[in-house]
Motif scaffolding. Structure first.
Motif, short mmCIF file in Angstrom:
data_model
loop_
_atom_site.label_atom_id
_atom_site.label_comp_id
_atom_site.label_asym_id
_atom_site.label_seq_id
_atom_site.Cartn_x
_atom_site.Cartn_y
_atom_site.Cartn_z
N ALA A 115 -4.43 -3.51 1.12
CA ALA A 115 -4.04 -2.79 -0.09
C ALA A 115 -4.42 -3.61 -1.31
O ALA A 115 -4.15 -4.82 -1.37
CB ALA A 115 -2.54 -2.53 -0.08
N GLU A 165 -1.44 1.61 -2.43
CA GLU A 165 -2.18 1.52 -1.17
C GLU A 165 -1.37 0.82 -0.09
O GLU A 165 -1.74 0.84 1.08
CB GLU A 165 -3.51 0.79 -1.39
CG GLU A 165 -4.48 1.54 -2.29
CD GLU A 165 -5.77 0.77 -2.54
OE1 GLU A 165 -5.89 -0.38 -2.03
OE2 GLU A 165 -6.66 1.29 -3.24
N ASP A 179 -7.55 6.90 3.90
CA ASP A 179 -7.96 7.13 2.51
C ASP A 179 -9.26 7.93 2.46
O ASP A 179 -9.43 8.78 1.57
CB ASP A 179 -8.10 5.80 1.75
CG ASP A 179 -8.98 4.79 2.46
OD1 ASP A 179 -9.20 4.91 3.68
OD2 ASP A 179 -9.47 3.85 1.78
#
Length: 813
Positions: free
Chosen positions: A33, A38, A320
């Motif tokens: 992240a 994230e 993602d």
């Protein structure tokens, strides 16, 4: 194509399929992240952690659900009582700006706009030499409620596993490597609280502090965090605020946090001893035992519901990338993953006995987050709990229902002081101290109808459970909310309707450049529901008939829903709607969802007008608004449009993009992060597959064309029914297995015809015999079908008589 390329393609597809299945119920990534949106969320209801997964320096950002600014207080005041009649007079004269200015001056709280939910701080684990790594992987496993990070440095594979233990109430971290004596690291705790103090006690790290003073309210929540490390092999030293580990085979961290919070009016808990007791109890168990208990506890809730919409090779890609690509590819399993992620979040941030999910659940890295991360009750707090009963997480509803009990107590003082009224009132916001007075500015805060909406959750709990004992307990709260409105409703001069004034259609301005108004549509709908539910409860409980009669008479004088000049459902009592208005709030459509006052089958003209209003509002919006729209399009029986909103919601939001959608970690993006969009969308997905709001269980009411086959198991329906299994093929019901918990009539609605399995089997009769179900309702007229632009004439309805505890099977024809 020659045999070589055919075999190669087959091998590729096989590998992709295996990878997709392996990561089916995981959010996973091939890089750490880079920001908080994230990182991956863990929680046990009380303790939250965000896992960043950076190899060189792991960051665990931590929360405890009761660390809030301020201390027990009330923001009720008496100066509003004399001002309200003047504000009402200005509104009825059409002087809305002056009315709003007077409300700002005399009604809004001048000293307390609500307290912020605050972060505890961070645990950092630094690994020398881990800046250069390969084979990186991190995930959040929704089936286990754990997060894993793995990577390779100099030929050694390192792994971290983290979870927030439900049973043992600690955050657990285990560090391992596939080569002995490879774990070398330093561990420390930090906090942005300027009063936080770190110490070493009994070979443990401790960090103690106190919450922030805000709006003249002194911070009164005291907290302490503790870390104890347990190593296998190597050396471990605890001093100078660090746990230093050298060449261990394995390292386990036990993390405990406690506060002095007992309830919204009592801060007398011995927090240091509590933090120590929780940690010491956990230390009597090893990591595997704590994890086993954690998983068993979690899965009793998570495993109740499963959703299969199909799976493609897209599921083998990092999460993602899947979000970024969703609008352009066929990835039905991402919707199922998003649905189960929301259920995971609700289990993880709303456990019985604790606090309800706030604007960010329990996950927040700031001392002063956006909107203080409070409970905004003009939509957001309620949206958090839309999936609770529906997706079989009734226990997770409990903290919210307890908050309703709390604000009915604090709101009684506010009703008396500010309005001279009986009962209780809640304006558009509350916090852990259960304030109920109006906050911020009149543009958003001059809305007194929160009590009506919160009371709807009490009634919904009864509709799903049929628990008369619960209804008996809830009835005084619902009655108190109704008493307040009986006392404050005022007759408007044009039609002599009874209206709420001053109020607003939450946060939206009308053509006079203000939000303040009288008789807005949402208030009328909320009061209609509140009064109707109290009347029904009175009859069920066989009490309070005189009060029910009073409510019935008053209900008949409420301002009705109206259709305006553009064919729209009016948002206000006057025809002020602007077709170009794209405001995120769609408050006047409360009557469609979560209420059901407007229905394709019962109120076709209002149904058409409400749909027109939603068309004017458009699709793209803030994340939570799009979540609401998924539910609305499901109620409008338009699965493809509901799916379009899912595509809008499942669009990747990054620091460089604008607009609502979904962050890389699947958190909803308002932006910024608000968890209500996750919960709203999950409810909407379920509503696309099953609805139960008007005395019938409607099967596949809004199935999009892209979901031609699939199944869902475990949903709950009003009336005390559980969907053991609902499967479909070629967009038609294939099989329904349903359990009745209360007995009574079961009405089924479907687009294709159904037949039922033999319910009473005579001796020697085939138990798999299916018989034709007699339809109980003639098809709707073609005139209504045309009016609604929905082919209602083709629906079929059936009644089955059920017994409590029995399971019934129906198949499609």
């Amino acid at each position: 194509m020659n045999k070589f390329w055919t075999k190669l393609l087959f091998l590729f597809l096989t590998i992709s399929s295996l990878q997709a299945q392996e990561t089916k119920w995981k959010l996973w990534y091939d890089k750490p992240a880079s920001n908080w949106n994230e990182a991956l969320p863990l929680g046990n209801g009380r303790l939250g952690a965000m896992v960043f997964g950076v190899p060189a320096v792991e960051r665990l950002q931590l929360n405890e659900e009761t660390i809030w600014g301020g201390s027990p207080n009330s923001n009720a005041h008496s100066k509003s009582k004399a001002a309200i009649p003047y504000i009402q007079k200005l509104i009825f004269e059409g002087n809305y700006q002056a009315a709003q200015e007077l409300a700002n001056e005399k009604v809004m709280s001048q000293t307390n706009d609500g307290m912020p939910y605050e972060t505890f701080g961070n645990v950092y684990i630094s690994f020398p030499g881990h800046q250069d790594y390969q084979d990186y992987y991190r995930d959040l496993d929704l089936e286990m409620a754990t997060s894993t990070v793995s990577y390779t440095v100099d030929g050694v594979k390192y792994q971290r596993e983290v979870f927030s233990a439900f049973e043992d109430d600690v955050i657990m971290v285990r560090l391992t490597a596939d080569r002995a004596a490879s774990i070398t690291c330093n561990v420390q705790m930090t906090s942005p609280h300027d009063n936080a103090v770190a110490r070493v006690r009994e070979n443990q790290l401790t960090l103690s502090g106190q919450s922030q003073t805000h709006d003249h309210q002194r911070g009164g929540v005291k907290f302490q965090g503790r870390i104890k490390a347990s190593n296998k092999g190597g050396e471990l030293v605890v001093k100078d605020g660090l746990i230093s580990v050298k060449e261990a085979d394995e390292l386990t961290l036990y993390i405990s946090i406690a506060t002095n919070f007992k309830n919204y009016k009592d801060l007398s808990e011995e927090y240091e001893q509590k933090a120590a007791n929780i940690l010491n109890a956990a230390l009597t168990k090893d990591y595997d035992a704590i994890k086993k208990n954690h998983v068993q506890f979690y899965q009793q809730f998570y495993n109740r519901v499963s959703l299969d919409l199909g799976i493609t090779s897209e599921a083998a890609k990092p999460t993602d990338q899947r979000i970024e690509n969703f609008a352009e590819v066929n990835d039905p399993q991402l919707v199922a993953l998003y649905f189960q992620f929301a259920r995971y979040l609700l289990i993880s941030c709303s456990q019985p006995g604790g606090q309800p999910a706030n604007l960010q659940g329990i996950w927040n890295d700031m001392l002063f987050p956006p909107w203080e991360s409070k409970y905004t009750v003009n939509i957001n707090a309620e949206m958090n709990y839309w999936p609770a009963e529906l997706t079989n997480l009734s226990e997770m509803h409990e903290p919210f229902l307890q908050m309703v009990r709390d604000v009915s107590e604090t709101g009684a003082e506010t009703a008396k002081k500010m309005y001279g009224a009986r009962g209780w009132v809640l304006h558009h916001n509350t916090d852990i101290w259960r304030i109920t007075g109006p906050i911020d500015y009149a543009a958003s805060g001059m809305w007194p109808s929160g009590g009506a909406w919160l009371s709807q959750h009490l009634w919904e709990r009864y509709l799903y459970s049929g628990d008369k004992d619960f209804l008996q307990e809830a009835y005084p709260i619902m009655k108190g909310a109704a008493q307040f409105f009986l006392d404050v409703l005022i007759e408007e001069p044009s039609h002599q309707w009874l209206v709420v004034s001053p109020s607003s259609s939450p946060e939206n301005s009308h053509i006079h450049g203000a939000t303040i108004a009288a008789g807005v549509t949402m208030d009328n709908q909320l009061l209609f529901d509140l009064f109707s539910n109290v009347i029904r409860a009175s009859k069920i409980l066989d009490e309070d008939q005189d009060f029910a009669d009073t409510l019935s008479v008053t209900r008949s004088r409420l301002a009705p829903m109206q259709i305006g000049q553009y064919g729209q459902l009016q948002e206000w009592m006057h025809d002020w709607d602007d077709p170009e208005d794209k405001h995120r709030h769609i408050s006047h459509l409360y009557g469609v969802f979560p209420s059901n006052q407007i229905s394709a089958f019962r109120t076709p003209k209002l149904f058409d007008a409400a749909k027109t209003s939603l068309m004017y509002r458009g699709d793209p919006s803030t994340g939570w608004s799009m979540g609401w729209k998924v539910n609305l399009w499901a109620r409008f029986l338009d699965g493809d449009h509901a799916y379009k909103l899912l595509q809008n919601q499942l669009s990747l939001v990054t620091p460089s993009t604008r607009g609502g959608g979904t962050y890389a970690n699947m958190f909803d993006a308002h932006p910024p992060f608000q968890i209500d969009g996750n919960f709203g969308c999950a409810a909407g997905i379920a509503e696309m597959l099953m609805q139960s709001q008007e005395g019938a269980i409607h099967l596949l009411p809004a199935l999009p064309s892209v979901w031609d086959k699939g199944s869902i198991k475990g949903l709950r329906a009003r009336g005390g029914f559980e969907i053991v299994e609902l499967s479909w093929k070629d967009h038609k019901v294939d099989k329904l297995v349903i359990r009745s918990t209360r007995g009574g009539n079961l009405r089924l609605r479907s687009e294709n015809k159904l037949k039922a399995k033999g319910l009473s089997i005579a001796e020697g009769e085939n138990p798999n015999h299916f018989f034709e179900l007699p339809e109980v309702k003639a098809p709707l007229t073609s005139e209504k079908a045309k009016l609604n632009a929905v082919d209602l004439a083709n629906y079929h309805e059936y009644d089955l008589s059920t017994q409590a505890g029995e399971t019934y099977t129906v198949i499609g024809k």
